[in-house]
Structures are given as C-alpha cells and as structure tokens.
Design a protein around this motif. Sequence first.
Motif, PDB file in Angstrom:
ATOM      1  N   SER A  57       0.855  -1.192   0.000  1.00  0.00           N
ATOM      2  CA  SER A  57       0.000   0.000   0.000  1.00  0.00           C
ATOM      3  C   SER A  57       0.886   1.235   0.000  1.00  0.00           C
ATOM      4  CB  SER A  57      -0.935   0.021   1.208  1.00  0.00           C
ATOM      5  OG  SER A  57      -0.225   0.321   2.392  1.00  0.00           O
ATOM      6  N   LEU A  58       0.304   2.353  -0.397  1.00  0.00           N
ATOM      7  CA  LEU A  58       1.065   3.617  -0.412  1.00  0.00           C
ATOM      8  C   LEU A  58       0.732   4.458   0.814  1.00  0.00           C
ATOM      9  CD1 LEU A  58       0.730   4.472  -4.209  1.00  0.00           C
ATOM     10  CD2 LEU A  58       2.663   3.415  -3.049  1.00  0.00           C
ATOM     11  N   LYS A  59      -0.452   4.252   1.362  1.00  0.00           N
ATOM     12  CA  LYS A  59      -0.880   4.933   2.590  1.00  0.00           C
ATOM     13  C   LYS A  59      -1.317   3.880   3.591  1.00  0.00           C
ATOM     14  CE  LYS A  59      -4.163   7.718   1.285  1.00  0.00           C
ATOM     15  NZ  LYS A  59      -5.162   8.778   1.282  1.00  0.00           N
ATOM     16  N   PRO A  60      -0.501   3.403   4.493  1.00  0.00           N
ATOM     17  CA  PRO A  60       0.877   3.805   4.706  1.00  0.00           C
ATOM     18  C   PRO A  60       1.766   3.188   3.629  1.00  0.00           C
ATOM     19  CG  PRO A  60       0.416   1.903   6.073  1.00  0.00           C
ATOM     20  CD  PRO A  60      -0.874   2.254   5.364  1.00  0.00           C
ATOM     21  N   LEU A  61       2.989   3.679   3.548  1.00  0.00           N
ATOM     22  CA  LEU A  61       3.970   3.100   2.636  1.00  0.00           C
ATOM     23  C   LEU A  61       4.398   1.768   3.240  1.00  0.00           C
ATOM     24  CD1 LEU A  61       5.525   3.590   0.095  1.00  0.00           C
ATOM     25  CD2 LEU A  61       7.129   5.021   1.366  1.00  0.00           C
ATOM     26  N   LEU A  62       3.945   0.674   2.580  1.00  0.00           N
ATOM     27  CA  LEU A  62       4.039  -0.656   3.196  1.00  0.00           C
ATOM     28  C   LEU A  62       4.555  -1.684   2.195  1.00  0.00           C
ATOM     29  CD1 LEU A  62       3.105  -2.875   5.336  1.00  0.00           C
ATOM     30  CD2 LEU A  62       0.835  -2.642   4.374  1.00  0.00           C
ATOM     31  N   HIS A 122      -1.632   2.526  16.639  1.00  0.00           N
ATOM     32  CA  HIS A 122      -0.453   3.100  15.980  1.00  0.00           C
ATOM     33  C   HIS A 122       0.760   2.739  16.829  1.00  0.00           C
ATOM     34  CE1 HIS A 122      -3.571   5.930  14.305  1.00  0.00           C
ATOM     35  NE2 HIS A 122      -2.907   5.581  13.206  1.00  0.00           N
ATOM     36  N   ASP A 123       1.860   2.399  16.177  1.00  0.00           N
ATOM     37  CA  ASP A 123       3.056   2.042  16.949  1.00  0.00           C
ATOM     38  C   ASP A 123       3.697   3.278  17.587  1.00  0.00           C
ATOM     39  OD1 ASP A 123       2.764  -0.619  16.474  1.00  0.00           O
ATOM     40  OD2 ASP A 123       4.354  -0.785  14.984  1.00  0.00           O
ATOM     41  N   SER A 124       3.347   4.443  17.074  1.00  0.00           N
ATOM     42  CA  SER A 124       3.947   5.691  17.550  1.00  0.00           C
ATOM     43  C   SER A 124       2.888   6.683  17.962  1.00  0.00           C
ATOM     44  CB  SER A 124       4.735   6.340  16.418  1.00  0.00           C
ATOM     45  OG  SER A 124       5.991   5.761  16.349  1.00  0.00           O
ATOM     46  N   GLY A 125       3.329   7.680  18.702  1.00  0.00           N
ATOM     47  CA  GLY A 125       2.399   8.738  19.107  1.00  0.00           C
ATOM     48  C   GLY A 125       2.450   9.898  18.127  1.00  0.00           C
ATOM     49  N   PRO A 126       1.455  10.794  18.213  1.00  0.00           N
ATOM     50  CA  PRO A 126       1.451  11.958  17.328  1.00  0.00           C
ATOM     51  C   PRO A 126       2.545  12.962  17.712  1.00  0.00           C
ATOM     52  CG  PRO A 126      -0.362  12.068  18.892  1.00  0.00           C
ATOM     53  CD  PRO A 126       0.336  10.772  19.143  1.00  0.00           C
ATOM     54  N   VAL A 127       2.848  13.844  16.788  1.00  0.00           N
ATOM     55  CA  VAL A 127       3.924  14.821  17.013  1.00  0.00           C
ATOM     56  C   VAL A 127       3.341  16.119  17.550  1.00  0.00           C
ATOM     57  CG1 VAL A 127       5.819  16.057  15.897  1.00  0.00           C
ATOM     58  CG2 VAL A 127       5.102  13.831  15.026  1.00  0.00           C
ATOM     59  N   TYR A 128       3.531  16.381  18.819  1.00  0.00           N
ATOM     60  CA  TYR A 128       3.153  17.667  19.402  1.00  0.00           C
ATOM     61  C   TYR A 128       4.424  18.320  19.927  1.00  0.00           C
ATOM     62  CZ  TYR A 128      -1.547  15.631  19.580  1.00  0.00           C
ATOM     63  OH  TYR A 128      -2.724  15.043  19.265  1.00  0.00           O
ATOM     64  N   PRO A 129       4.478  19.651  19.923  1.00  0.00           N
ATOM     65  CA  PRO A 129       5.709  20.304  20.394  1.00  0.00           C
ATOM     66  C   PRO A 129       6.042  19.935  21.841  1.00  0.00           C
ATOM     67  CG  PRO A 129       4.144  21.910  19.494  1.00  0.00           C
ATOM     68  CD  PRO A 129       3.449  20.596  19.477  1.00  0.00           C
ATOM     69  N   ASN A 147       5.687   4.649   9.872  1.00  0.00           N
ATOM     70  CA  ASN A 147       4.642   5.171  10.749  1.00  0.00           C
ATOM     71  C   ASN A 147       4.492   6.681  10.638  1.00  0.00           C
ATOM     72  OD1 ASN A 147       3.820   2.674  12.105  1.00  0.00           O
ATOM     73  ND2 ASN A 147       5.936   2.666  12.840  1.00  0.00           N
ATOM     74  N   TYR A 148       5.474   7.323  10.030  1.00  0.00           N
ATOM     75  CA  TYR A 148       5.439   8.773   9.854  1.00  0.00           C
ATOM     76  C   TYR A 148       5.581   9.117   8.383  1.00  0.00           C
ATOM     77  CZ  TYR A 148       6.323   9.324  14.880  1.00  0.00           C
ATOM     78  OH  TYR A 148       6.231   9.286  16.245  1.00  0.00           O
ATOM     79  N   LEU A 149       5.040  10.266   8.022  1.00  0.00           N
ATOM     80  CA  LEU A 149       5.245  10.799   6.678  1.00  0.00           C
ATOM     81  C   LEU A 149       6.604  11.501   6.655  1.00  0.00           C
ATOM     82  CD1 LEU A 149       1.700  12.397   6.401  1.00  0.00           C
ATOM     83  CD2 LEU A 149       2.479  10.301   5.269  1.00  0.00           C
ATOM     84  N   SER A 150       7.036  11.903   5.482  1.00  0.00           N
ATOM     85  CA  SER A 150       8.264  12.696   5.389  1.00  0.00           C
ATOM     86  C   SER A 150       7.881  14.163   5.591  1.00  0.00           C
ATOM     87  CB  SER A 150       8.862  12.492   4.005  1.00  0.00           C
ATOM     88  OG  SER A 150       9.797  13.510   3.747  1.00  0.00           O
ATOM     89  N   GLY A 187      13.657  15.763   4.024  1.00  0.00           N
ATOM     90  CA  GLY A 187      14.601  14.701   4.380  1.00  0.00           C
ATOM     91  C   GLY A 187      14.537  14.288   5.833  1.00  0.00           C
ATOM     92  N   TRP A 188      13.480  14.724   6.529  1.00  0.00           N
ATOM     93  CA  TRP A 188      13.375  14.287   7.933  1.00  0.00           C
ATOM     94  C   TRP A 188      11.956  13.775   8.192  1.00  0.00           C
ATOM     95  CZ3 TRP A 188      17.282  12.857  10.553  1.00  0.00           C
ATOM     96  CH2 TRP A 188      17.162  12.618  11.922  1.00  0.00           C
ATOM     97  N   VAL A 189      11.704  13.403   9.453  1.00  0.00           N
ATOM     98  CA  VAL A 189      10.411  12.838   9.850  1.00  0.00           C
ATOM     99  C   VAL A 189       9.350  13.940   9.897  1.00  0.00           C
ATOM    100  CG1 VAL A 189       9.240  11.575  11.689  1.00  0.00           C
ATOM    101  CG2 VAL A 189      11.683  11.220  11.299  1.00  0.00           C
ATOM    102  N   GLY A 190       8.187  13.670   9.333  1.00  0.00           N
ATOM    103  CA  GLY A 190       7.088  14.635   9.375  1.00  0.00           C
ATOM    104  C   GLY A 190       6.012  14.190  10.355  1.00  0.00           C
ATOM    105  N   GLU A 191       4.762  14.353   9.944  1.00  0.00           N
ATOM    106  CA  GLU A 191       3.616  14.004  10.786  1.00  0.00           C
ATOM    107  C   GLU A 191       3.442  12.494  10.899  1.00  0.00           C
ATOM    108  OE1 GLU A 191       0.993  16.268  12.050  1.00  0.00           O
ATOM    109  OE2 GLU A 191       2.824  17.479  11.867  1.00  0.00           O
ATOM    110  N   LEU A 192       2.755  12.065  11.962  1.00  0.00           N
ATOM    111  CA  LEU A 192       2.381  10.663  12.089  1.00  0.00           C
ATOM    112  C   LEU A 192       1.476  10.298  10.910  1.00  0.00           C
ATOM    113  CD1 LEU A 192       2.281   8.184  14.191  1.00  0.00           C
ATOM    114  CD2 LEU A 192      -0.010   9.015  14.663  1.00  0.00           C
ATOM    115  N   ASP A 193       1.707   9.156  10.297  1.00  0.00           N
ATOM    116  CA  ASP A 193       0.833   8.714   9.210  1.00  0.00           C
ATOM    117  C   ASP A 193      -0.327   7.937   9.822  1.00  0.00           C
ATOM    118  OD1 ASP A 193      -0.430   7.755   7.011  1.00  0.00           O
ATOM    119  OD2 ASP A 193       1.348   6.890   6.053  1.00  0.00           O
ATOM    120  N   GLU A 194      -1.492   8.585   9.867  1.00  0.00           N
ATOM    121  CA  GLU A 194      -2.626   7.948  10.551  1.00  0.00           C
ATOM    122  C   GLU A 194      -3.053   6.652   9.872  1.00  0.00           C
ATOM    123  OE1 GLU A 194      -4.923  11.504  10.441  1.00  0.00           O
ATOM    124  OE2 GLU A 194      -4.868  11.634  12.630  1.00  0.00           O
TER     125      GLU A 194
END
Length: 492
Positions: A132-137, A322-329, A416-419, A423-430
């Motif tokens: 799959s592409l969403k998530p990239l699997l 989700h294996d990871s948590g969301p990205v909050y500051p 588990n995350y988008l880009s 070149g770095w980690v972006g948002e959690l891929d829901e």
Amino acid sequence: MKMEPQKSVTEELARPTLPPISRERVPLQKSNVCSRSYFMVVMVFFHVYIINVIALLLYVHYNNGAVEPGAVGGEPTARDSHRHPPPDFHLHDPDSRSERTMYLPRIEGIRVGHVQKVSLVPNKVHEMRTLSLKPLLFEIPGFLSEEECHLVVQLAQLKGLTESQVMVPEGQEDIAEQLNLSSEEIFNLLDLNQDGRLQLQEILTHSRVHDGIWLTPENLREIYAGLKADPDGDGLLSLEEFQRLSTNAFQRFLQQRGVQRSQLVRNSRHTWLYQGEGAHHVLRELRKRVTRLTRLPPKLVDLSEPLQVVRYEQGGHYHAHHDSGPVYPETACTHTRLAANSSAPFETSCRYITVLFYLNTVEGGGETTFPVADNRTYEETALIQNDVDLLDTRRHCDKGNLRVKPIKGTAVLWYNYLSDGKGWVGELDEYSLHGGCVVTRGMKWVANNWINIDPNYERQARYQQLVSQTVSSGNPDADPDPEHHSDLHQDL
Ligand code: OGA
Ligand code: CA
Ligand code: CA
Ligand code: FE2
C-alpha cells in the motif's frame, strides 16, 4: 501613460462582423502564409522533441550512474530518492541552530503491486512488493531463513516472555482524585466532540486508551444497564446522567465483574533481544539486514530498540493501534529523553519504521490487518460504528482494507510517519493504523524491529552526540547501549 479603454467580452461579441474578404483576391499570398506557418509549427515540434529526447537520455544516464548497495534492478526512482538529499536539505533551517548533516531516505512504493529487487544477503536477491502507499508498506518474502526463525524463537523462549499487558491497571484512579477534578470537568475531558453528551464511542475510546480494556458497544450497554446509568435509554450520557454516577463507577463495575484476557487491547506475551556487540551473530546479522533494507544511516538503526519477540497463543490478538504517538511540540520521544528538555510533559514512542518478521506460518487467523490502508480519507470517529468497529481485530478483521498473512520468514516494513519533505520525519501517518487479528488455530510468533527517530531533528542529533560522548569517555554510569530500552518497553 495613456490607457486603452478595455473592451468587455460582450462588447467584442457585439462588434459588427466585417464583410468577408473575397477568396479570389489573394490566392497565392494565402497559400504562402499557410505553408510558412505550417513549416514553423513543424520546426517548433521537432525542436521540442529533440530537447525532450536529450533530457530523457540525460535523466536515464544520471539515474543509472549510481549503483545502490541495497538494491539491484528495480526502477530508477526506487533507488534515486535516497542517494541524494533533497535540493534544499543542506540549506540552513530557520528552526535549527546547526546545519543538517543527516537525512532520511525513503523507499519508494511506485504503485501497489510493484516489485523491486533488493540485495540484502550475499548470493541472494529478495523481492520487495509494495502492499500500500498509505501507509507506505512493503512485503519481503524469505527475509529470514527457516533456521533463523527457529533460532529467534528459541532465544526468546530461553530469555522468557512476559505478559504484554497487565490485567487491571492500578493506581490510575488516583490521578483524577489528586487533581480534585469535578465531575463536570471529567465530563468535558471525555466529551471529545464537545457536543455536551457522551457518545458510546467516547467512553469506549477512553476505556481503551486509559485502562487498556477493550469494551464493545454491547459490553457498554450492559454496564449502563447494570449501573442504571442511562435511564432515558438513548445510549448517550447527559451531564446530569453522568453526575448521578459515583466516581470510578465503571472501573469498579468492571473489577467486580472481572476482565478476561480476551477483553484486553493486547493479548500476547513478549520479550526483548539485544542486537548489538556481543549478541548472537544471527541477531546482529538481522540488524545489518534491516539497515540495508531501510537504507538508513547504520547509526540510527543501531541506536534503536532491541528486537521485540511476541508470542500469541490461540485466541490471542492485538487490536488496531499506531506504533507511535502523534507529534506535538510538548511531546518528547522515549528514546531521546536524555537529550530532551526535562519539562516536556508527555512522552511517546517515536518509531519511524516498523519491520515485522513472521517467525512461523500461522495455522488459522493471526493476519496483520491495516484497516484503513489506501483509504481516501481518515476519520477517527467513523472507525467505531455500532455495528462495525474497524479497530476490533477479534470481530471485524475481515472488513478492513488489507490483511497480511503470517508466513514463516516473511518481513513487512512500513513507515509510521510521513516525510517532512526536507529529508526528515514529518507528521504521524494515521493510515499506519494496524493490528493482529485473532489467532484461531495454533500459535503465532512475530518479532518487531522498530527504528526510532525523533521528529525533532535537533533532539535526535543532540541525543546521538550525547551517546557518542559517553561511549568515547567510557563513562560506566551512562547507558549508551540500546538495551536500556528493554526495561523501558516492558510495560507496553
Ligand atoms: C505489534 C503489532 C501485529 C501482528 O506488535 O505492534 O502490531 O500481526 N503486531 O502481530
Ligand atoms: Ca460527545
Ligand atoms: Ca441518556
Ligand atoms: Fe503494532
């Protein structure tokens, strides 16, 4: 400057048409003009064509120029993305104090069903299929040999497995009491959509996240009836109805009735196997193979969690999560907490990639489900409906979008995350939501290799610097080795 009055469209249309020019008057001139403009058009097309061909040749030349150690064959784009940092990557980031020197390549999926060849071990080429592409699997059959699977299971048994989740969480009720929250304040916290009423989904979500207990809508209606919590029988709790209940009425009701293992979020046992220096050569080799597969800097993989080996017995499951948590500051990652600002109030696992190995072929059930893979949209509330709860892997695995069969030796990898596009980690891929379907026959053995990366680049860099300093100074009190994760994740 003199402005020409603009003609409106209607004006243009209303203009009286000029009398037609007689054909006989300039026959020669017209044909000349025609052939000349025809020639011009042909020449323009010809030039554009030549330029396109040259550009295409250059593109193919530069893409094939670099030989990828992890990949053989495959399509150029599959290798290309990770060899060169994105064009703006080395630019000074306004948010960061230092120039970035690390970047994260991502494997390209191309399209569902696309197969790329990867070279992970000598004298063997593996095939990696995009699921799959969403998530990239991706799925990689034969990632581990029969012997390797057997050995990992034996090492886990030797070490001993512990329950992945304890039955009844204790001491959590105290938090609300300590904070001295009024029932109205608690009601507001639970009312996720802030409509002034508590829907079944809101109570179910709370019970799953807070207590790790997986109630179904029927269970909850049963509890409402037992507690006479919903006298008007509309399936919703108003503030008045909620206030009539004593604090922790639900927890106490559940404790009295007893919770079965099948009602937990996760029903399995697991252990952690260290993969660094001094570990069994097969475990170290697996880590190397994962590094080649993910194409990430080896250091990032080496500093990640140890291998988690999981055993599900017949009837075991792991509801969708989700294996990871969301990205909050204000959220710090567990693995970089050494380098984090100590005031960060929340902590979560930051698992950029999951590589899941199937260590046996399961006789019945036990698929890994991705209920919303490649959905057009992701709506959290729509996942839990009265008749179908897509998060429930005991009852509704067959209704999800994608299921992977557990076949001995196969690995699946997903992000588990988008880009972040730089070149770095972006948002959690829901869409990376996944779970383990109930095992209907036999046992199921899997292992998780999680690659931890902090979405906060600065924090990841500082953490790596701290670790290398403690290693080089030989400080015996510091804990640079990744096994410290094992204690940390015991309670997961
Ligand atoms: C996990 C997990 C899926 C499976 O362990 O986090 O999602 O199929 N496992 O066991
Ligand atoms: Ca509500
Ligand atoms: Ca009601
Ligand atoms: Fe998982």
